[in-house]
Design a protein around this motif. Structure first.
Motif, PDB file in Angstrom:
ATOM      1  N   TYR A 118      -0.539 -12.454  -0.465  1.00 12.60           N
ATOM      2  CA  TYR A 118      -1.761 -13.501  -1.655  1.00 12.60           C
ATOM      3  C   TYR A 118      -1.395 -15.050  -1.094  1.00 12.60           C
ATOM      4  CZ  TYR A 118      -2.265  -9.832  -5.573  1.00 12.60           C
ATOM      5  OH  TYR A 118      -2.524  -9.210  -5.465  1.00 12.60           O
ATOM      6  N   ALA A 157       3.754 -11.285  -2.057  1.00 14.93           N
ATOM      7  CA  ALA A 157       4.120 -13.035  -1.382  1.00 14.93           C
ATOM      8  C   ALA A 157       2.985 -13.189  -0.942  1.00 14.93           C
ATOM      9  CB  ALA A 157       5.101 -14.568  -1.397  1.00 14.93           C
ATOM     10  N   TRP A 170      -1.084 -13.815  -8.013  1.00 14.20           N
ATOM     11  CA  TRP A 170       0.359 -14.084  -7.873  1.00 14.20           C
ATOM     12  C   TRP A 170       1.487 -13.856  -8.898  1.00 14.20           C
ATOM     13  CZ3 TRP A 170       3.776 -11.287  -5.251  1.00 14.20           C
ATOM     14  CH2 TRP A 170       5.156 -12.183  -4.934  1.00 14.20           C
TER      15      TRP A 170
END
Length: 245
Positions: A112, A109, A88
């Protein structure tokens, strides 16, 4: 009007696959993920490349896995390491100023931030995200759920039978092992799919052939699927029934 023949695209799951992986799916509605085959370490099943944050070469992202000889892809466990945090951060640094980063940042996001146990789940979830973002309405089916018989070409022929496909679409790498005569005996045609990288992302440094399709998506946004179409080619191969094997 005759309905078009169903085409089977079957491929091993991959992590953040390159554009050629998706260029085969532009006109099909299903992808069979070959998760029942043997895992190959240090291959695209658990790694891929993204753009560097500067002028350097592409950065390789690898999902660490627990090694066990002979295991199938569906059985591969993700190692208990903070790989997702590293990936990330790399993406943030490389694409934080990309034109379409903001459009996809939150969904990336969330992916991850999840806790992953198995590699196949990682690959499938990220592939699903990329298909949706590219506007490709493709259903993902795990080969382990279809339980095909045989190996290599025989297994692909059985998958065609189970899915009702009369045409098998493969990449050029399949030519090294594919038995087109056997497929012809089963009434299955073959299409060879190739992909040539069109130029994209003008004004942004760090592009290189073979980057993940995520790079294309974050640089071109809604136009990414058109870039895929511009680089995709499909050639029909004809083999006589009973051809020498």
């Amino acid at each position: 009007m005759t309905a078009p023949q169903r085409v089977l695209v079957a491929h091993q799951p991959a992590y953040l696959p390159w554009p050629g992986y998706f260029s085969r799916l532009l006109d099909v509605h299903e992808l069979v993920l070959l998760d029942h085959v043997q895992f190959s370490e240090r291959r695209w099943q658990h790694r891929n490349r993204v753009r560097s944050s500067g002028d350097g070469p592409p950065v390789r992202l690898t999902v660490p896995v627990r090694r066990r000889f002979g295991q199938t892809i569906r059985d591969v466990q993700v190692a208990d390491e903070p790989w997702a945090v590293r990936h990330w951060r790399t993406l943030q640094h490389a694409y934080g100023r990309a034109p379409y980063w903001a459009a996809h940042r939150d969904e990336l996001a969330a992916l991850y931030a999840r806790r992953w146990r198995r590699l196949a789940e990682v690959d499938e979830a990220f592939t699903r995200f990329l298909l949706d973002a590219l506007g490709l309405p493709v259903r993902l089916v795990r080969s382990s759920e279809l339980a095909p018989a045989g190996r290599s070409t025989a297994m692909l022929a059985d998958l065609c039978a189970r899915t009702g496909a009369r045409t098998l679409r493969v990449g050029t790498g399949a030519l090294a092992y594919l038995d087109t005569g056997l497929l012809a005996d089963h009434g299955i045609g073959v299409q060879i799919s190739t992909y040539t990288h069109p130029a994209y992302g003008a004004g942004h440094r760090g592009w290189a052939p073979g980057l993940s399709v995520l790079d294309l998506l974050l640089m071109e946004g809604p136009a990414a699927a058109e870039v895929l179409r511009a680089g995709a080619r499909t050639e029909t191969r004809v083999a006589a029934r009973g051809a020498a094997r």
